[in-house]
Design an enzyme around this catalytic site. Structure first.
Site, PDB file in Angstrom:
ATOM      1  N   LYS A 238      26.139  85.121 134.854  1.00 49.70           N
ATOM      2  CA  LYS A 238      25.104  86.153 134.657  1.00 49.70           C
ATOM      3  C   LYS A 238      23.793  85.993 134.987  1.00 49.70           C
ATOM      4  O   LYS A 238      23.179  84.888 134.799  1.00 49.70           O
ATOM      5  CB  LYS A 238      25.440  86.637 133.039  1.00 49.70           C
ATOM      6  CG  LYS A 238      26.834  86.991 133.009  1.00 49.70           C
ATOM      7  CD  LYS A 238      26.804  87.364 131.348  1.00 49.70           C
ATOM      8  CE  LYS A 238      28.382  87.715 130.721  1.00 49.70           C
ATOM      9  NZ  LYS A 238      28.460  89.041 131.152  1.00 49.70           N
ATOM     10  N   ARG A 312      39.716  88.912 129.205  1.00 50.20           N
ATOM     11  CA  ARG A 312      40.974  89.606 129.219  1.00 50.20           C
ATOM     12  C   ARG A 312      41.845  88.276 129.561  1.00 50.20           C
ATOM     13  O   ARG A 312      43.149  88.246 129.263  1.00 50.20           O
ATOM     14  CB  ARG A 312      41.071  90.365 130.521  1.00 50.20           C
ATOM     15  CG  ARG A 312      40.735  89.702 131.775  1.00 50.20           C
ATOM     16  CD  ARG A 312      40.542  90.769 132.932  1.00 50.20           C
ATOM     17  NE  ARG A 312      39.209  91.354 132.424  1.00 50.20           N
ATOM     18  CZ  ARG A 312      38.631  92.298 133.239  1.00 50.20           C
ATOM     19  NH1 ARG A 312      39.314  92.579 134.391  1.00 50.20           N
ATOM     20  NH2 ARG A 312      37.532  93.090 132.777  1.00 50.20           N
TER      21      ARG A 312
END
Length: 458
Positions: A238, A312
């Site tokens: 990020k 996920r």
């Protein structure tokens, strides 16, 4: 010091708070003497949401407090007052224009929250006098919300996988529940490969924490929470502004832990299983790579399209394990996608479920307790966005369209059509201060889901 005081706990000096809006202002002014009416005029007081006027008495103290409110938002009505009013004890007038005393008291309590682990407050919060029945109803809700906020606000250095485990063990001790953990390579030995893959690069080993409680004969309820204690993004790292607040990426786990605590405290007649996959998505020589293929617990092969779509991955093994128990219901909480925030903003969690009736019931509960959420669709044609040419499917794809939906569709692959399942994509954070919602970690959907569960299993 508790922001709420039992009215029957003894005599004390108390200041009355009067709630007012445009419709009730003339009636309220008739109760006041000429001096106080002139005082309101001098202040330029208007009965708008959040307006506060402190009326003085002849001794230089406070006679009463006038507060502008929106009758449709009882939670916010008193939510800014504990931090704004002078130190002291207050009570609502007997003829309050908002009748729901519990929501008013809860708003006051939530607005009194302070995170003081690293910096102590310089002054105490104001306190509200309430009826004993109100106190009994509000305290468990306040404590659960405060737990979520405390867990999310704590920096990762002090809130890693082991610390999440400690929070679960504390509930287990209080409620005589059982805890089982798989840590580090035990995850591989017991077929939780995606949890291990996400967390293996951290110096703090990944783990799956399972708490079980309740009679085996009761309906089975599985609560799952995403426990990514910090998310660098992995090798798909990020940028700095995207990584700044990633201590909150375990917000789903915080919700799941607090909700499990509420279920046990209320002694709902369920066989409860709490599952928290707790990891740190770090970068090292053994970090998972874009293009890697992982065979999940459910047997699906998943291509890692993006290492920053890690939530996920940790959830899918936990969901598959929960499904094996054939429960009545699975609920998962996750700070899963920025796309949900783009679609709904920071204050509305995105609800996904494979049952229309469940959606109606939990949204009804959300409206009843003023804990909002919004349903988004499991639009199955979007599964094509997760296609892989080397594996059964990928964890992400090239398109940024419908990101909250595609993430939910990924999770749905691990839940059979016959299984009742609900997924909440929550922000778990307030970017700024609002009445009853101070800046920092936040519980979103927690009270709604508890109300829903209490209705379902009462």
């Amino acid at each position: 010091m508790s922001p709420l005081i039992d009215r029957k706990s003894g005599k004390r000096s108390v200041t009355t708070i009067e709630l007012v809006d445009a419709a009730s202002l003339p009636t309220m002014e008739q109760k006041l003497g000429a001096t106080h009416r002139q005082w309101l005029t001098s202040l330029g007081f208007r009965p708008t949401m959040g307006a506060v006027a402190v009326l003085p008495n002849n001794a230089g103290g406070i006679s009463r407090v006038i507060v502008g409110v929106d009758r449709k938002d009882p939670l916010a009505a008193l939510g800014s007052l504990p931090q704004r009013l002078p130190d002291g004890i207050y009570q609502l007038s007997e003829d309050s224009i908002i009748e729901d005393r519990e929501l008013l008291a809860l708003g006051w309590a939530l607005g009194a929250y302070r995170f003081e682990r690293y910096r102590k407050a310089t002054r105490p919060v104001a306190q509200l006098l309430v009826e004993p029945s109100t106190l009994r109803a509000v305290l468990p809700l306040m404590e659960a919300v405060f737990e979520v906020r405390d867990l999310v606000n704590t920096p990762t250095e002090d809130m890693g996988p082991a610390e999440l485990s400690a929070a679960i063990h504390a509930h287990a001790t209080e409620h005589k529940a059982k805890v089982t953990e798989w840590v580090g390579d035990e995850l591989l030995e017991n077929n939780f490969p995606t949890i291990h893959a996400v967390g293996r690069a951290s110096h703090r080993p990944p783990r799956l924490i399972e708490l079980t409680w309740g009679k085996n004969s009761n309906p089975k309820l599985v609560i799952v929470g995403k426990g990514v204690c910090f998310d660098t993004g992995g090798l798909d790292i990020k940028p700095s502004d995207g990584m700044r607040w990633m201590k909150k990426d375990m917000g789903g786990a915080a919700h799941a832990i607090a909700l499990a605590g509420m279920v046990m405290k209320a002694r709902l007649p369920v066989r409860l299983t709490l599952l928290v996959p707790a990891v740190e998505n770090a970068i090292a020589g053994n970090a998972m790579r874009p293009g890697d293929v992982i065979r999940t617990r459910a047997g699906h092969t998943v291509e890692v399209d993006n290492t920053d779509a890690e939530g996920r991955l940790v959830l899918c093994d936990a969901l598959a394990y929960g499904v094996e128990q054939s429960p009545d219901l699975i609920v998962d909480f996750a700070t899963l996608t920025g796309a949900a925030r783009v679609a709904l903003g920071p204050e509305l969690p995105a609800l996904f479920t494979n049952r229309d009736q469940l959606a109606d019931e939990v949204i009804g509960a959300a409206e009843a307790v003023h804990d909002p959420m919004w349903r988004l669709p499991l639009w199955r044609p979007y599964r094509r966005m997760l296609e892989s040419y080397v594996a059964d499917f990928a964890n992400a794809g090239p398109s940024r369209h419908g990101g909250a939906i595609t993430a939910a569709l990924y999770l749905e692959r691990f839940v059979p059509e016959s299984q009742n399942w609900m997924h909440l994509d929550t922000y778990a954070w307030n970017d700024g201060d609002r009445p009853a919602h101070p800046r920092g970690g936040e519980a979103q959907g927690l009270r709604a889901f508890f109300k829903f569960l209490a209705n379902r299993y009462s």
